[in-house]
Design a protein around this motif. Sequence first.
Motif, mmCIF file in Angstrom:
data_model
loop_
_atom_site.group_PDB
_atom_site.id
_atom_site.type_symbol
_atom_site.label_atom_id
_atom_site.label_comp_id
_atom_site.label_asym_id
_atom_site.label_seq_id
_atom_site.Cartn_x
_atom_site.Cartn_y
_atom_site.Cartn_z
ATOM 1 N N ALA A 94 -20.421 63.142 42.331
ATOM 2 C CA ALA A 94 -19.467 63.115 43.437
ATOM 3 C C ALA A 94 -20.039 62.506 44.709
ATOM 4 N N GLU A 95 -21.340 62.678 44.961
ATOM 5 C CA GLU A 95 -21.883 62.224 46.237
ATOM 6 C C GLU A 95 -21.833 60.707 46.368
ATOM 7 N N ALA A 96 -22.176 59.984 45.287
ATOM 8 C CA ALA A 96 -22.123 58.520 45.350
ATOM 9 C C ALA A 96 -20.699 58.049 45.618
ATOM 10 N N LYS A 97 -19.725 58.674 44.976
ATOM 11 C CA LYS A 97 -18.325 58.301 45.189
ATOM 12 C C LYS A 97 -17.921 58.590 46.632
ATOM 13 N N ASP A 119 -11.449 64.416 40.964
ATOM 14 C CA ASP A 119 -12.289 63.463 41.693
ATOM 15 C C ASP A 119 -12.871 64.154 42.929
ATOM 16 N N PRO A 120 -13.901 64.999 42.760
ATOM 17 C CA PRO A 120 -14.424 65.759 43.903
ATOM 18 C C PRO A 120 -15.042 64.886 44.980
ATOM 19 N N GLY A 121 -15.568 63.716 44.628
ATOM 20 C CA GLY A 121 -16.108 62.825 45.641
ATOM 21 C C GLY A 121 -15.037 62.350 46.606
ATOM 22 N N ALA A 122 -13.842 62.047 46.076
ATOM 23 C CA ALA A 122 -12.734 61.624 46.938
ATOM 24 C C ALA A 122 -12.237 62.778 47.798
ATOM 25 N N HIS A 123 -12.164 63.975 47.217
ATOM 26 C CA HIS A 123 -11.725 65.140 47.994
ATOM 27 C C HIS A 123 -12.674 65.370 49.175
ATOM 28 N N ALA A 125 -14.743 63.129 50.609
ATOM 29 C CA ALA A 125 -14.666 62.031 51.574
ATOM 30 C C ALA A 125 -13.444 62.180 52.476
ATOM 31 N N ALA A 126 -12.305 62.540 51.899
ATOM 32 C CA ALA A 126 -11.104 62.723 52.710
ATOM 33 C C ALA A 126 -11.284 63.865 53.706
ATOM 34 N N ARG A 127 -11.956 64.928 53.291
ATOM 35 C CA ARG A 127 -12.176 66.039 54.207
ATOM 36 C C ARG A 127 -13.111 65.628 55.341
ATOM 37 N N VAL A 128 -14.196 64.908 55.005
ATOM 38 C CA VAL A 128 -15.138 64.444 56.035
ATOM 39 C C VAL A 128 -14.430 63.545 57.033
ATOM 40 N N MET A 129 -13.542 62.679 56.552
ATOM 41 C CA MET A 129 -12.827 61.726 57.397
ATOM 42 C C MET A 129 -11.569 62.319 58.028
ATOM 43 N N ARG A 130 -11.229 63.560 57.674
ATOM 44 C CA ARG A 130 -10.022 64.220 58.173
ATOM 45 C C ARG A 130 -8.759 63.411 57.852
ATOM 46 N N LEU A 131 -8.661 63.002 56.602
ATOM 47 C CA LEU A 131 -7.523 62.213 56.137
ATOM 48 C C LEU A 131 -6.554 63.100 55.363
ATOM 49 N N PRO A 132 -5.245 62.867 55.494
ATOM 50 C CA PRO A 132 -4.275 63.593 54.666
ATOM 51 C C PRO A 132 -4.540 63.315 53.184
ATOM 52 N N LEU A 133 -4.527 64.370 52.396
ATOM 53 C CA LEU A 133 -4.954 64.253 50.999
ATOM 54 C C LEU A 133 -3.999 65.000 50.079
ATOM 55 N N LEU A 134 -3.609 64.312 48.998
ATOM 56 C CA LEU A 134 -2.896 64.927 47.886
ATOM 57 C C LEU A 134 -3.718 64.725 46.623
ATOM 58 N N ALA A 135 -3.714 65.719 45.749
ATOM 59 C CA ALA A 135 -4.368 65.591 44.447
ATOM 60 C C ALA A 135 -3.313 65.270 43.399
ATOM 61 N N ALA A 136 -3.568 64.252 42.597
ATOM 62 C CA ALA A 136 -2.653 63.871 41.524
ATOM 63 C C ALA A 136 -3.139 64.501 40.228
ATOM 64 N N ASP A 137 -2.321 65.362 39.667
ATOM 65 C CA ASP A 137 -2.665 66.017 38.413
ATOM 66 C C ASP A 137 -2.683 64.983 37.298
ATOM 67 N N ALA A 158 -23.468 72.993 47.178
ATOM 68 C CA ALA A 158 -24.597 72.364 47.870
ATOM 69 C C ALA A 158 -24.197 71.014 48.457
ATOM 70 N N LEU A 159 -23.400 70.235 47.719
ATOM 71 C CA LEU A 159 -22.955 68.933 48.203
ATOM 72 C C LEU A 159 -22.088 69.094 49.453
ATOM 73 N N TYR A 160 -21.173 70.030 49.425
ATOM 74 C CA TYR A 160 -20.319 70.261 50.592
ATOM 75 C C TYR A 160 -21.155 70.710 51.794
ATOM 76 N N LYS A 161 -22.133 71.554 51.552
ATOM 77 C CA LYS A 161 -22.970 72.026 52.646
ATOM 78 C C LYS A 161 -23.739 70.872 53.279
ATOM 79 N N ARG A 162 -24.235 69.946 52.453
ATOM 80 C CA ARG A 162 -24.980 68.791 52.995
ATOM 81 C C ARG A 162 -24.100 67.951 53.913
ATOM 82 N N HIS A 163 -22.813 67.963 53.670
ATOM 83 C CA HIS A 163 -21.873 67.176 54.481
ATOM 84 C C HIS A 163 -21.183 68.028 55.540
ATOM 85 N N GLY A 164 -21.702 69.226 55.771
ATOM 86 C CA GLY A 164 -21.176 70.076 56.833
ATOM 87 C C GLY A 164 -19.795 70.623 56.574
#
Length: 390
Positions: A94-97, A119-123, A125-137, A158-164
């Motif tokens: 997820a981190e590379a994505k 796609d946890p990397g996209a989730h 990234a959207a949170r870090v960027m504060r972008l509106p996000l929908l998950a497509a099942d 751990a990945l989320y913690k590294r990105h605050g």
Amino acid sequence: MTLRIAVTAEPIPSHVSALDYVISPALEQGHEVVLHAPTMFRHEAGRRGMGFRPAGTDWTCDPAVQRVASDIWREAGNGPFNRYVFGRLWPERAEAKARHLVAAWTRTRPDLVIAECSDPGAHLAARVMRLPLLAADNGLAPVLLDLWDTDVVPGLAALYKRHGQDVPALPPLLTPTPIPWFYGTQPPAIRGVQRTVAEHRRALPGNPARYPSSRPLVYVSLGTVTTALPGLRTIVESAYREITAALRGIDCDAIVSAGRLAHHLRDAGGPRIKIVEHVPQPALLRHADLFVTHGGRASLLDAVQASTPVLGMGVLADQPANVAAFTRRGLGRALELRTTRAEIADAVTAVLDTPRYTDAVRAAGSELSRLPPLDLNRALHEVNGAGAAR
């Protein structure tokens, strides 16, 4: 209002097709759509008429990854396989994505992100960027929800913690199916929307008139992932051989779509059994009387939209549960993957000779068609409103 919409996909061969229910309406409504995905999907983006930006890697093509995952499935079963994939493999990649997406979205900020539910990397990234996000099942959301607290969140913490960021949370979900079909308990923030299929998958090559005959047509496909994993390949090849042997003893025609296994199965064909690598599945199913399938969610919905009953042989991930759900609704029958040709022949004959299966699938198709269309401007408004409420 025209939106800049970023769609993300993970490197599973069929996953862009599984997202057509969000891609097609976004394009039809005149929005600017860019697919952010591994390079294996560049062609898929082009044939749908959307932009493409590389993001993430084709890590599922790594032989070492394939070997370990398929060994776990073969030796320990589907439950441990799912825990390994969604609690370890996906979080590790997820981190590379996320890094690729943050860089891309810093240059061109989208108005809305629609990311695969898996796609946890996209989730992130959207949170870090504060972008509106929908998950497509994409069919995997029920599995993710089952494993969320026990495996997914610990794998991502751990990945989320590294990105605050705080504890991961699955974004609001879109699903192209009536929710009770695949969810025992309705999750919060999930909405069923109309299912669409890309135009190039709705037409058969050549003359469709060659498919009808006096005999029923059986279409067989056990999916793309099953033939990509080396530990599964021999098991799936054996299943294809048992299926074709069963069909040779039945008065029917058959088309067997076997992907990269097709050239190994040429000797299993015959005058009434055609072995191919690939066909436009939604189009072919409109001519079929029975679909022998691995039970991927998109394949099952293709069958419903074509009014074709199924014989499900679930393999991995969400597939066994999907097949069980369809069987409970009377839309077909289920068999184990490692079953005999005699059992397969009996099940095929039973479904072909029992009109209630076709009747049930037609009724399910009517229910599926009543789902509301996806309006992307409305979806953005709802996501923004939910964010403001929090």
